[in-house]
Scaffold this active site. Structure first.
Site, PDB file in Angstrom:
ATOM      1  N   HIS A  93     -34.032  14.645   8.365  1.00 39.77           N
ATOM      2  CA  HIS A  93     -32.707  14.908   8.955  1.00 39.77           C
ATOM      3  C   HIS A  93     -32.912  14.584  10.427  1.00 39.77           C
ATOM      4  O   HIS A  93     -33.691  15.266  11.096  1.00 39.77           O
ATOM      5  CB  HIS A  93     -32.320  16.381   8.726  1.00 39.77           C
ATOM      6  CG  HIS A  93     -30.982  16.776   9.263  1.00 39.77           C
ATOM      7  ND1 HIS A  93     -30.067  17.536   8.529  1.00 39.77           N
ATOM      8  CD2 HIS A  93     -30.392  16.550  10.459  1.00 39.77           C
ATOM      9  CE1 HIS A  93     -28.987  17.754   9.253  1.00 39.77           C
ATOM     10  NE2 HIS A  93     -29.171  17.173  10.437  1.00 39.77           N
ATOM     11  N   HIS A  95     -33.577  14.068  14.142  1.00 38.09           N
ATOM     12  CA  HIS A  95     -33.711  15.082  15.183  1.00 38.09           C
ATOM     13  C   HIS A  95     -34.306  14.450  16.430  1.00 38.09           C
ATOM     14  O   HIS A  95     -35.180  13.594  16.348  1.00 38.09           O
ATOM     15  CB  HIS A  95     -34.559  16.271  14.709  1.00 38.09           C
ATOM     16  CG  HIS A  95     -35.830  15.871  14.032  1.00 38.09           C
ATOM     17  ND1 HIS A  95     -35.856  15.434  12.720  1.00 38.09           N
ATOM     18  CD2 HIS A  95     -37.102  15.823  14.480  1.00 38.09           C
ATOM     19  CE1 HIS A  95     -37.104  15.139  12.391  1.00 38.09           C
ATOM     20  NE2 HIS A  95     -37.879  15.356  13.444  1.00 38.09           N
TER      21      HIS A  95
HETATM   22  P1  5GP Z   1     -40.925  14.996  12.960  1.00 41.90           P
HETATM   23  O1  5GP Z   1     -42.370  14.669  12.833  1.00 41.90           O
HETATM   24  O2  5GP Z   1     -40.181  14.932  11.648  1.00 41.90           O
HETATM   25  O3  5GP Z   1     -40.255  14.205  14.040  1.00 41.90           O
HETATM   26  O4  5GP Z   1     -40.872  16.493  13.480  1.00 41.90           O
HETATM   27  C1  5GP Z   1     -40.385  17.551  12.728  1.00 41.90           C
HETATM   28  C2  5GP Z   1     -40.464  18.773  13.605  1.00 41.90           C
HETATM   29  O5  5GP Z   1     -39.773  19.827  12.967  1.00 41.90           O
HETATM   30  C3  5GP Z   1     -41.910  19.246  13.837  1.00 41.90           C
HETATM   31  O6  5GP Z   1     -42.161  19.271  15.243  1.00 41.90           O
HETATM   32  C4  5GP Z   1     -41.935  20.626  13.204  1.00 41.90           C
HETATM   33  O7  5GP Z   1     -42.711  21.551  13.921  1.00 41.90           O
HETATM   34  C5  5GP Z   1     -40.467  21.021  13.176  1.00 41.90           C
HETATM   35  N1  5GP Z   1     -40.110  21.893  12.061  1.00 41.90           N
HETATM   36  C6  5GP Z   1     -40.381  21.689  10.745  1.00 41.90           C
HETATM   37  N2  5GP Z   1     -39.880  22.681   9.993  1.00 41.90           N
HETATM   38  C7  5GP Z   1     -39.279  23.548  10.849  1.00 41.90           C
HETATM   39  C8  5GP Z   1     -38.565  24.769  10.656  1.00 41.90           C
HETATM   40  O8  5GP Z   1     -38.394  25.279   9.545  1.00 41.90           O
HETATM   41  N3  5GP Z   1     -38.074  25.374  11.768  1.00 41.90           N
HETATM   42  C9  5GP Z   1     -38.242  24.838  13.017  1.00 41.90           C
HETATM   43  N4  5GP Z   1     -37.714  25.526  14.044  1.00 41.90           N
HETATM   44  N5  5GP Z   1     -38.897  23.679  13.230  1.00 41.90           N
HETATM   45  C10 5GP Z   1     -39.418  23.040  12.162  1.00 41.90           C
HETATM   46 ZN    ZN Z   2     -30.141  17.859   6.485  1.00 36.69          ZN
END
Ligand code: 5GP
Ligand code: ZN
Length: 108
Positions: A93, A95
């Site tokens: 999703h 971010h």
């Molecule tokens: P990506 O590697 O997908 O760009 O980063 C995903 C981010 O989402 C990571 O920094 C991870 O710590 C954060 N994250 C994953 N699951 C959760 C969650 O349930 N709550 C929160 N607050 N952050 C999350």
């Molecule tokens: Zn979503």
């Protein structure tokens, strides 16, 4: 989307430290911060990848990021916005990571 972690945060089904919310966007603290400030800014619409954002569904992300930058007085502290896409992301999703100060030791 039913089982998407970030959609579940939007629906308040799982807890998160929400810092900003409006009708289109939510921002909350990353659960595993890599710097003293590590926030995630997401559209409320489930969009899987940065590449799928468009002029309509990205609405509000820029102003939410600027609100957080103002609110946390980051203008002169050094911050970065990061987006992982194309399969590099763990959560499907889109971010935007807002991380500051750049170069600070991890002490959170
Ligand atoms: P990506 O590697 O997908 O760009 O980063 C995903 C981010 O989402 C990571 O920094 C991870 O710590 C954060 N994250 C994953 N699951 C959760 C969650 O349930 N709550 C929160 N607050 N952050 C999350
Ligand atoms: Zn979503």
């Amino acid at each position: 989307m039913v089982n998407c972690t970030f959609c579940r945060i939007i629906r308040k089904e799982i807890p998160a430290a929400i810092l900003y919310e409006d009708e289109k966007v939510v921002a909350f603290k990353d659960i595993h911060p890599v710097a003293p400030i590590h926030f995630l800014i997401i559209p409320k619409e489930h969009v899987e990848d940065f590449y799928n954002l468009n002029e309509t569904n990205n609405s509000g992300i820029l102003s939410a990021a600027k609100w957080l930058i103002d609110h946390h007085r980051l203008m002169d502290k050094g911050y970065k916005l990061e987006i992982n896409g194309g399969g590099a992301q763990i959560v499907g999703h889109v971010h935007f990571h807002l991380i500051a100060p750049v170069g600070a030791p991890v002490d959170v």
